[in-house]
Design an enzyme around this catalytic site. Sequence first.
Site, PDB file in Angstrom:
ATOM      1  N   ASP A  61       8.665   8.637 -12.765  1.00  0.00           N
ATOM      2  CA  ASP A  61       8.909   8.161 -11.263  1.00  0.00           C
ATOM      3  C   ASP A  61       9.839   6.702 -11.510  1.00  0.00           C
ATOM      4  O   ASP A  61       9.293   6.015 -10.649  1.00  0.00           O
ATOM      5  CB  ASP A  61       7.672   8.056 -10.696  1.00  0.00           C
ATOM      6  CG  ASP A  61       7.903   7.763  -9.118  1.00  0.00           C
ATOM      7  OD1 ASP A  61       9.095   8.212  -8.797  1.00  0.00           O
ATOM      8  OD2 ASP A  61       7.140   7.265  -8.229  1.00  0.00           O
ATOM      9  N   LYS A 117      -5.149  -2.627  -8.267  1.00  0.00           N
ATOM     10  CA  LYS A 117      -4.958  -1.631  -7.596  1.00  0.00           C
ATOM     11  C   LYS A 117      -6.172  -0.873  -7.396  1.00  0.00           C
ATOM     12  O   LYS A 117      -6.914  -0.489  -8.344  1.00  0.00           O
ATOM     13  CB  LYS A 117      -3.880  -0.598  -8.396  1.00  0.00           C
ATOM     14  CG  LYS A 117      -3.328   0.730  -7.661  1.00  0.00           C
ATOM     15  CD  LYS A 117      -2.240   1.473  -8.432  1.00  0.00           C
ATOM     16  CE  LYS A 117      -1.667   2.515  -7.641  1.00  0.00           C
ATOM     17  NZ  LYS A 117      -0.447   3.019  -8.308  1.00  0.00           N
ATOM     18  N   SER A 136       0.953  -1.243  -0.075  1.00  0.00           N
ATOM     19  CA  SER A 136       0.105   0.116  -0.099  1.00  0.00           C
ATOM     20  C   SER A 136       0.911   1.306   0.077  1.00  0.00           C
ATOM     21  O   SER A 136       2.140   1.055   0.527  1.00  0.00           O
ATOM     22  CB  SER A 136      -0.964  -0.006   1.141  1.00  0.00           C
ATOM     23  OG  SER A 136      -0.051   0.103   2.357  1.00  0.00           O
ATOM     24  N   GLY A 137       0.169   2.170  -0.424  1.00  0.00           N
ATOM     25  CA  GLY A 137       1.129   3.802  -0.505  1.00  0.00           C
ATOM     26  C   GLY A 137       0.244   4.586  -0.282  1.00  0.00           C
ATOM     27  O   GLY A 137      -1.076   4.480   0.158  1.00  0.00           O
ATOM     28  N   GLY A 138       0.542   5.934  -0.590  1.00  0.00           N
ATOM     29  CA  GLY A 138      -0.134   7.288  -0.484  1.00  0.00           C
ATOM     30  C   GLY A 138      -1.155   7.177  -1.237  1.00  0.00           C
ATOM     31  O   GLY A 138      -2.277   7.722  -0.699  1.00  0.00           O
ATOM     32  N   SER A 169      -3.917   0.897  -2.449  1.00  0.00           N
ATOM     33  CA  SER A 169      -3.436  -0.520  -2.033  1.00  0.00           C
ATOM     34  C   SER A 169      -3.275  -1.232  -3.341  1.00  0.00           C
ATOM     35  O   SER A 169      -4.098  -1.192  -4.305  1.00  0.00           O
ATOM     36  CB  SER A 169      -4.277  -1.092  -1.071  1.00  0.00           C
ATOM     37  OG  SER A 169      -4.380  -0.259  -0.024  1.00  0.00           O
ATOM     38  N   VAL A 170      -2.440  -2.527  -3.328  1.00  0.00           N
ATOM     39  CA  VAL A 170      -2.391  -3.286  -4.663  1.00  0.00           C
ATOM     40  C   VAL A 170      -2.684  -4.625  -3.907  1.00  0.00           C
ATOM     41  O   VAL A 170      -1.908  -4.989  -2.917  1.00  0.00           O
ATOM     42  CB  VAL A 170      -0.899  -3.475  -5.060  1.00  0.00           C
ATOM     43  CG1 VAL A 170      -0.686  -4.036  -6.342  1.00  0.00           C
ATOM     44  CG2 VAL A 170      -0.945  -1.710  -5.631  1.00  0.00           C
TER      45      VAL A 170
END
Length: 374
Positions: free
Chosen positions: A229, A121, A102-104, A107-108
């Site tokens: 990125d 995702k 998970s990130g900002g 979630s995956v």
Amino acid sequence: MAHSTPCSQTSLAVPNHFSLVSHVTVPSEGVMPSPLSLCRYLPRELSPSVDSRSCSIPLVAPRKAGKLFLGTTPPRAPGLPRRLAWFSIDWEQVCLMHRLGSGGFGSVYKATYHGVPVAIKQVNKCTEDLRASQRSFWAELNIAGLRHDNIVRVVAASTRTPEDSNSLGTIIMEFGGNVTLHQVIYDATRSPEPLSCRKQLSLGKCLKYSLDVVNGLLFLHSQSILHLDLKPANILISEQDVCKISDFGCSQKLQDLRGRQASPPHIGGTYTHQAPEILKGEIATPKADIYSFGITLWQMTTREVPYSGEPQYVQYAVVAYNLRPSLAGAVFTASLTGKALQNIIQSCWEARGLQRPSAELLQRDLKAFRGTLG
């Protein structure tokens, strides 16, 4: 990491944090609008349509619900039924297994779609920056309909969310692998040995992975897409040992950037891998990805982190004083091959984008370098 219960033929297994509801109606106005003009990320014929259908639980919609996007069907994904198109999701064929991370912005999860392993995702409604969450979702779809061995493919996407869901949208992607290049570089496998004692990536392996990444960049740039990125954590390694570029939440299309010199769009990314022109707020070009690749290749070669210190000081020094990671290590100075690798890295992170090689030229140089190794 706990797995969910097995899926039936007609239901979606959901993680424990999803609350089950007996009936949720998706309002017609609930389809997420693009925060940008539709032509920036999707052709107008693929713009979201409005279709208010009910669903029994979050992330589940009736099998024959209307397509969320209109348009012709792109080529099918290998291993998936021919009728599938990226702009609609057959929810009855989705089975969540477990969370991968998970990130900002969301979630995956690892899952299966029509019996094929995929990654799903979910982009959350970020309360701190809703617009950024929306941009991330739409940016992920910049590669929808595209296929390349070194790019994680978008299989399907939907903006459909129940009223009480915290999700802005769902994207089903090719499952690129369980391991990232970051984990391989820094041996994030819970080994008891200190990093300095562990086996380094061989030069041959570094070049193999480098060519995989550059092949992916060359394809993206040929489609006028910038990743913006690129870093080891966003490069997956498949079971076949193939690198696949993933996480397109910061990506941009070149045609969207042209003519905006007075007001460049906000570009996210990771400061350690951002080119000086990006840090200065200038318009991005494909050479920004080449800079990020140079930092990534340095990481593969040295297995060190690029910078230490406060981010704002690092960013200032990169722009004002041409700060770069050190190339003084023995891996670069003890042999002719090391010196050649040093030259490639140095060319990638030149201060001026015009001085950096294109992905095509970089691919040629890496192949020639690999040829000298026999």
